[in-house]
Enzyme design. Structure first.
Site, PDB file in Angstrom:
ATOM      1  N   LYS A 277      -3.072  17.013  -3.292  1.00  0.00           N
ATOM      2  CA  LYS A 277      -1.658  16.674  -3.379  1.00  0.00           C
ATOM      3  C   LYS A 277      -0.964  17.709  -4.265  1.00  0.00           C
ATOM      4  O   LYS A 277      -1.402  17.972  -5.381  1.00  0.00           O
ATOM      5  CB  LYS A 277      -1.477  15.269  -3.955  1.00  0.00           C
ATOM      6  CG  LYS A 277      -0.065  14.734  -3.823  1.00  0.00           C
ATOM      7  CD  LYS A 277       0.009  13.241  -4.079  1.00  0.00           C
ATOM      8  CE  LYS A 277       1.412  12.718  -3.809  1.00  0.00           C
ATOM      9  NZ  LYS A 277       1.509  11.264  -3.957  1.00  0.00           N
ATOM     10  N   GLU A 361       1.554  -5.350  -1.856  1.00  0.00           N
ATOM     11  CA  GLU A 361       2.506  -6.280  -2.466  1.00  0.00           C
ATOM     12  C   GLU A 361       2.141  -7.743  -2.225  1.00  0.00           C
ATOM     13  O   GLU A 361       2.307  -8.585  -3.114  1.00  0.00           O
ATOM     14  CB  GLU A 361       3.917  -6.004  -1.935  1.00  0.00           C
ATOM     15  CG  GLU A 361       4.511  -4.702  -2.397  1.00  0.00           C
ATOM     16  CD  GLU A 361       4.079  -3.499  -1.588  1.00  0.00           C
ATOM     17  OE1 GLU A 361       4.459  -2.368  -1.942  1.00  0.00           O
ATOM     18  OE2 GLU A 361       3.330  -3.690  -0.592  1.00  0.00           O
ATOM     19  N   ARG A 389       7.675  -7.289   2.017  1.00  0.00           N
ATOM     20  CA  ARG A 389       6.374  -7.411   2.672  1.00  0.00           C
ATOM     21  C   ARG A 389       5.556  -8.580   2.137  1.00  0.00           C
ATOM     22  O   ARG A 389       4.463  -8.849   2.628  1.00  0.00           O
ATOM     23  CB  ARG A 389       5.600  -6.100   2.507  1.00  0.00           C
ATOM     24  CG  ARG A 389       6.294  -4.940   3.183  1.00  0.00           C
ATOM     25  CD  ARG A 389       5.485  -3.681   3.155  1.00  0.00           C
ATOM     26  NE  ARG A 389       5.519  -3.017   1.869  1.00  0.00           N
ATOM     27  CZ  ARG A 389       5.064  -1.777   1.664  1.00  0.00           C
ATOM     28  NH1 ARG A 389       4.533  -1.102   2.662  1.00  0.00           N
ATOM     29  NH2 ARG A 389       5.137  -1.212   0.479  1.00  0.00           N
TER      30      ARG A 389
END
Length: 618
Positions: A277, A361, A389
């Site tokens: 990354k 979540e 969600r």
């Protein structure tokens, strides 16, 4: 609006040309995002795989799904939007996520994580049922495998037998590395072109020979058993995938060969690539979390052009630390958004009471319910649009039992450049549907602190503290959770909550200059909502204007209108100024408020219209 222009054909470029293209794209990406801001680290890590995909597939027909969508910048640059990248995340410009209305090359909108494999299975089923021919790919990673939906999709994809390719972009944010020299050696051997050609030819030959199917199944089981003792990635093959990897995700030559091979496999394939990354930019490689999403920055130093200021997330984090010092039951939960929700210092100071569950979540809410049931004071800090969600867990695991879980609902209201996938405009309505829920709306940093204390120590049942992205406005007071009269007047009642109260107060000042005295009412608790102070004001003024940075359905204005009718309170004029029932695009918060008629000048004009119309009627 479409932006397609000058789309390069990468199908016939050489490996050397592909490598040069990757270097050029990485340099262009750095230049662009340093000027526009956006998601940098994930895109730097996805350069080679994106170029390899475009060398092998036709993205105008083949369906490429990005999970999460913030890895799509290079894809946009390769599909005719290179020049338009300077408009990235600006009002009327390119979105920061895939957007089908923007280009035929964007297969599906993707602003949240973990759904790409599920969508890919759906597209593959549609292709089969409709007798069409195209390829379906899902590029997943960058933390998305911490979400349960990803595993639901993988399980069904492997079982479906549908030809599709899942590319697992493993940048250390999702799964652990393979360990051991034997595993590394076997991985290298089984990805060599000669091995892949032999494997393909052997399968074809066994299919033609009498009894070949039995021989192939026996040797395949034997090979799988041996490999399973040495390679830790057999999980995917047990799901039904042909597993390829792990492979260097920055080797565009090898990636191209593997995608060409995977393209011809009749069934689900999982290509496991390892990436870095922030690849190619030292500051981003050293600090991938900080460079995940950035504002404008100096390319030479990596430092932001404008130093960050104190915002609501920071104020929330400070209040959390102070209250945790007072009560050892206070704990913090994050769904892979510790810095974004202001919890960095809390996690540093109280590691034993800090829980980052990844992009999960639903799990976070259920875990918080378990903590609350056993006597803890859990606080789940989560972006408003991500909390969507977990609605079922809010109802089933928290609401029905009336458990005392506190939700720090960050990014409430319009968030700006991330657009419709991230605006926090639905939570006022869906939180209000949960019996026993309390929803507080601080309008200043001081109110964040006092309302969080109130939520933790004075409330029972579930409590949501919703606050916006960015800093506070001119209003710096602390009216607490109750409805407060901030300005008295007898001509018109103006109602607002959260930081939009600043626009309302400014409008009242403008109206006063026109000789109209408006009474400004700030609502601190929108659920359960006590309309009494507002109804008393309307009895006096006869006119009402409610300004809200939320969708129209079940908004405060609608509830007030119903209360006025039910209590037979005469009203000469009423106006509800909100976002309507629509999804709002990306742009600055100021631009989007203007789009929705929520700037002070627009509220002033709307108030004049209400008064003028009311006087005509009478």
């Amino acid at each position: 609006m479409t932006f397609e222009d000058n789309i390069p054909d990468l199908h016939h470029i050489s490996d050397a040309e592909a490598e040069a293209l990757c270097a050029r794209l990485r340099g262009d990406l750095l230049q662009i995002v340093s000027q526009t801001g956006g998601h940098l680290g994930s895109n730097l890590g996805a350069v080679e795989i994106t170029v390899a995909i475009h060398r092998v597939f036709d993205t105008s027909r083949d369906r490429i799904l990005f999970d999460v969508g913030h890895q799509c910048y290079i894809h946009k640059m390769l599909t005719g939007r290179r020049e338009a990248m300077k408009t990235l995340r600006t009002f009327g410009g390119l979105a920061g996520f895939p957007k089908p209305s923007e280009s035929v090359h964007d297969a599906f909108i993707a602003g949240h994580a973990s759904d790409s494999v599920s969508v890919a299975v759906g597209m593959a089923h549609a292709r089969t049922r409709m007798g069409e021919k195209y390829h379906v790919l899902a590029l997943i990673g960058d933390g998305a495998l911490t979400g349960g939906l990803a595993y639901e999709g993988l399980s069904n994809a492997g079982d479906s037998k549908e030809p599709l390719i899942v590319i697992l972009n493993d940048n250390g944010m999702s799964i652990t590395k393979n360990v051991g020299g034997v595993a590394e050696h076997l991985a290298r051997q089984r990805l060599k072109p000669q091995y892949l050609r032999f494997k393909k030819g052997y399968r074809k030959l066994m299919g033609k020979l009498p009894g070949g199917g039995h021989i192939y199944r026996f040797t395949h089981k034997l090979k799988t058993a041996i490999k399973g003792t040495l390679l830790p990635c057999s999980m995917f093959e047990e799901m039904g995938f042909t597993y390829l990897g792990p492979v260097d995700g920055h080797d565009v030559r090898r990636l191209t060969r593997l995608l060409q091979y995977a393209k011809d496999i009749d069934g689900p394939v999982l290509l496991h690539i390892r990436t870095v990354k922030g690849k190619g930019y030292a500051p981003a490689e050293r600090n991938p979390d900080r460079f995940h999403g950035v504002s404008r920055f100096c390319l030479e130093t990596g430092e932001p052009v404008q130093p960050s200021k104190r915002d609501f997330s920071k104020a929330f984090g400070e209040a959390m630390c102070a209250l945790a010092e007072e009560d050892e039951r206070v704990c913090a939960i994050s769904a892979a958004m510790v810095p974004g929700t202001g919890l960095h210092d809390f996690f540093e100071r109280f590691p034993e009471r800090s829980f980052d569950v990844g992009i999960a979540e639903g799990h976070a809410v259920s875990m918080a319910a378990g903590m609350a049931k056993q006597g803890m004071l859990p606080v789940f800090a989560v972006y408003s649009s991500f909390l969507q969600r977990a609605y079922d867990m809010l109802v089933h695991d928290v609401g029905i039992q009336g458990l005392h879980v506190v939700f720090g609902v960050d990014r409430a209201g319009l968030v700006g450049a991330d657009g419709e996938t991230h605006h926090g405009t639905l939570d006022p309505a869906f939180l209000d549907t949960i019996p026993g829920m309390t929803v507080l709306c601080p309008a200043s940093f001081a109110e964040v602190s006092s309302m969080l204390r109130y939520a933790l120590f004075q409330c029972t049942g579930p409590v949501a503290l919703r606050y916006p992205r960015g800093g506070e406005g001119e209003y710096r007071g602390d009216a607490g959770p109750e409805t407060a009269i901030l300005r008295t007047g007898g001509d018109l009642t103006l109602v607002g909550y959260g930081t939009l109260i600043n626009e309302v107060l400014q409008s009242a000042t403008q109206l006063a200059e026109l000789g109209i005295e408006a009474e400004v009412v700030k609502v601190g608790r929108i659920t359960p909502f006590d309309p009494t102070p507002i109804l008393d004001s309307v009895r006096k003024t006869g006119y009402l204007l409610v300004a809200e940075e939320s969708n129209a359905s079940n908004c405060i204005g609608q509830r007030l209108a119903a209360d006025l009718l039910l209590q037979n309170i005469p009203v000469k004029g009423i106006a509800l100024q909100n976002l309507g029932n629509r999804f709002i695009p990306h742009g600055t918060v100021e631009q989007l408020r203007e789009l929705c008629g929520l700037r002070a000048e627009q509220l002033t004009k709307r108030a004049e219209e209400v008064l003028r119309h009311g006087k005509k009627e009478t």
